[in-house]
Design a protein around this motif. Structure first.
Motif, PDB file in Angstrom:
ATOM      1  N   TYR A 121       0.839  -1.211   0.000  1.00 24.19           N
ATOM      2  CA  TYR A 121       0.000   0.000   0.000  1.00 24.19           C
ATOM      3  C   TYR A 121       0.869   1.254   0.000  1.00 24.19           C
ATOM      4  O   TYR A 121       0.687   2.152  -0.813  1.00 24.19           O
ATOM      5  CB  TYR A 121      -0.912  -0.058   1.224  1.00 24.19           C
ATOM      6  N   PHE A 122       1.823   1.299   0.907  1.00 18.92           N
ATOM      7  CA  PHE A 122       2.657   2.488   1.023  1.00 18.92           C
ATOM      8  C   PHE A 122       3.663   2.596  -0.121  1.00 18.92           C
ATOM      9  O   PHE A 122       3.892   3.685  -0.653  1.00 18.92           O
ATOM     10  CB  PHE A 122       3.365   2.516   2.378  1.00 18.92           C
ATOM     11  N   ILE A 123       4.254   1.483  -0.527  1.00 13.50           N
ATOM     12  CA  ILE A 123       5.223   1.505  -1.630  1.00 13.50           C
ATOM     13  C   ILE A 123       4.558   1.969  -2.915  1.00 13.50           C
ATOM     14  O   ILE A 123       5.098   2.819  -3.642  1.00 13.50           O
ATOM     15  CB  ILE A 123       5.864   0.112  -1.806  1.00 13.50           C
ATOM     16  N   ARG A 124       3.384   1.425  -3.218  1.00 14.26           N
ATOM     17  CA  ARG A 124       2.690   1.799  -4.455  1.00 14.26           C
ATOM     18  C   ARG A 124       2.265   3.265  -4.438  1.00 14.26           C
ATOM     19  O   ARG A 124       2.302   3.936  -5.469  1.00 14.26           O
ATOM     20  CB  ARG A 124       1.497   0.877  -4.677  1.00 14.26           C
ATOM     21  N   TRP A 125       1.854   3.755  -3.286  1.00 15.69           N
ATOM     22  CA  TRP A 125       1.457   5.160  -3.192  1.00 15.69           C
ATOM     23  C   TRP A 125       2.660   6.060  -3.437  1.00 15.69           C
ATOM     24  O   TRP A 125       2.613   6.995  -4.243  1.00 15.69           O
ATOM     25  CB  TRP A 125       0.830   5.428  -1.827  1.00 15.69           C
ATOM     26  N   ILE A 126       3.752   5.787  -2.764  1.00 10.76           N
ATOM     27  CA  ILE A 126       4.960   6.596  -2.941  1.00 10.76           C
ATOM     28  C   ILE A 126       5.446   6.519  -4.386  1.00 10.76           C
ATOM     29  O   ILE A 126       5.773   7.540  -4.998  1.00 10.76           O
ATOM     30  CB  ILE A 126       6.061   6.151  -1.949  1.00 10.76           C
ATOM     31  N   ASP A 127       5.476   5.318  -4.948  1.00  8.62           N
ATOM     32  CA  ASP A 127       5.942   5.160  -6.337  1.00  8.62           C
ATOM     33  C   ASP A 127       5.046   5.893  -7.329  1.00  8.62           C
ATOM     34  O   ASP A 127       5.541   6.518  -8.272  1.00  8.62           O
ATOM     35  CB  ASP A 127       6.026   3.673  -6.709  1.00  8.62           C
ATOM     36  N   ALA A 128       3.729   5.797  -7.134  1.00  4.45           N
ATOM     37  CA  ALA A 128       2.808   6.476  -8.057  1.00  4.45           C
ATOM     38  C   ALA A 128       2.956   7.986  -7.950  1.00  4.45           C
ATOM     39  O   ALA A 128       2.998   8.688  -8.977  1.00  4.45           O
ATOM     40  CB  ALA A 128       1.368   6.054  -7.761  1.00  4.45           C
ATOM     41  N   LEU A 129       3.074   8.499  -6.732  1.00  2.00           N
ATOM     42  CA  LEU A 129       3.250   9.941  -6.552  1.00  2.00           C
ATOM     43  C   LEU A 129       4.599  10.388  -7.121  1.00  2.00           C
ATOM     44  O   LEU A 129       4.685  11.420  -7.794  1.00  2.00           O
ATOM     45  CB  LEU A 129       3.110  10.314  -5.072  1.00  2.00           C
ATOM     46  N   ARG A 130       5.639   9.607  -6.885  1.00  2.00           N
ATOM     47  CA  ARG A 130       6.954   9.917  -7.444  1.00  2.00           C
ATOM     48  C   ARG A 130       6.887   9.988  -8.969  1.00  2.00           C
ATOM     49  O   ARG A 130       7.426  10.901  -9.591  1.00  2.00           O
ATOM     50  CB  ARG A 130       7.988   8.871  -7.014  1.00  2.00           C
ATOM     51  N   SER A 131       6.197   9.032  -9.570  1.00  2.00           N
ATOM     52  CA  SER A 131       6.040   9.002 -11.023  1.00  2.00           C
ATOM     53  C   SER A 131       5.375  10.282 -11.537  1.00  2.00           C
ATOM     54  O   SER A 131       5.830  10.880 -12.518  1.00  2.00           O
ATOM     55  CB  SER A 131       5.204   7.782 -11.416  1.00  2.00           C
ATOM     56  N   ALA A 132       4.319  10.709 -10.870  1.00  2.00           N
ATOM     57  CA  ALA A 132       3.625  11.931 -11.285  1.00  2.00           C
ATOM     58  C   ALA A 132       4.524  13.149 -11.105  1.00  2.00           C
ATOM     59  O   ALA A 132       4.550  14.044 -11.965  1.00  2.00           O
ATOM     60  CB  ALA A 132       2.329  12.103 -10.490  1.00  2.00           C
ATOM     61  N   LEU A 133       5.263  13.183 -10.018  1.00  6.95           N
ATOM     62  CA  LEU A 133       6.150  14.321  -9.766  1.00  6.95           C
ATOM     63  C   LEU A 133       7.260  14.399 -10.816  1.00  6.95           C
ATOM     64  O   LEU A 133       7.613  15.491 -11.272  1.00  6.95           O
ATOM     65  CB  LEU A 133       6.736  14.236  -8.355  1.00  6.95           C
ATOM     66  N   ILE A 134       7.787  13.280 -11.229  1.00  7.41           N
ATOM     67  CA  ILE A 134       8.810  13.275 -12.277  1.00  7.41           C
ATOM     68  C   ILE A 134       8.209  13.787 -13.583  1.00  7.41           C
ATOM     69  O   ILE A 134       8.800  14.633 -14.258  1.00  7.41           O
ATOM     70  CB  ILE A 134       9.414  11.866 -12.446  1.00  7.41           C
ATOM     71  N   ARG A 135       7.024  13.303 -13.934  1.00 15.73           N
ATOM     72  CA  ARG A 135       6.365  13.776 -15.160  1.00 15.73           C
ATOM     73  C   ARG A 135       6.029  15.263 -15.088  1.00 15.73           C
ATOM     74  O   ARG A 135       5.946  15.938 -16.108  1.00 15.73           O
ATOM     75  CB  ARG A 135       5.095  12.960 -15.440  1.00 15.73           C
TER      76      ARG A 135
END
Length: 186
Positions: A121-135
């Motif tokens: 739950y936490f890993i996927r949330w952080i990864d998804a948010l990180r992905s959006a921030l990079i984009r």
């Protein structure tokens, strides 16, 4: 007249019982008391007992977050997805009035029983948010830091808001986090 339930109808009731009682405090008797669903019906839908019930609740939470938070952050317009995340998180946690059940399970002995679901739950949330921030224009390192701070900030604001019985703390914290991330993506 007797109410006929489907499994999908019971899961939100179980979630609220676990939020109120915690995993260890949620005995079958207390679950039936809180949900109004008899033990026989619960065992019909969840023959694995309380552990299966909690697993189904975590899977339901995961499905909601995948649809409302993670997928948009990974795939949609980055800035719009981040902005929508704050709104959806505020709604989901009822402006800080509803605890994060995954976070609560992570803090007690339940953590070992559901470690994969909790960590994911936490890993996927952080990864998804990180992905959006990079984009949205952040460098990879900064995006990772901001994503971790964002998820930590949400979880911490939930705890503080509940501890002080002040939902405005949660809302104000979300606003500050949103401004911080928005400023980093300009």
């Amino acid at each position: 007249m007797k109410t006929v339930y489907e499994r999908v109808d019971i899961i939100p009731l179980l979630a609220e019982a676990f939020r109120e009682l915690g995993y260890e405090g949620a005995t079958l008797s207390r679950i039936t008391e809180r949900t109004g669903i008899g033990k026989g019906s619960l065992y019909h839908f969840f023959p694995g007992g309380k552990e299966e019930m909690a697993g189904a609740v975590l899977a339901d939470i995961d499905a909601w977050f995948e649809q409302a938070i993670y997928r948009p952050l990974r795939n949609d317009d980055a800035q719009q997805a981040i902005a929508a995340m704050w709104v959806n998180v505020n709604d989901y946690f009822r402006s800080g009035g509803r605890i994060c059940l995954v976070g609560a399970f992570a803090l007690d002995d339940t953590r070992e029983r559901f470690s994969s679901a909790i960590g994911d739950y936490f890993i996927r949330w952080i990864d998804a948010l990180r992905s959006a921030l990079i984009r949205a224009g952040c460098g990879a390192g900064e995006a990772q830091t901001l994503a971790e701070e964002g998820v930590c900030g949400i979880q911490g604001a939930l705890v503080l808001s509940r501890a002080l019985r002040t939902e405005t703390i949660f809302t104000r914290s979300l606003e500050r986090l949103a401004h911080r991330l928005e400023a980093a993506t300009r």
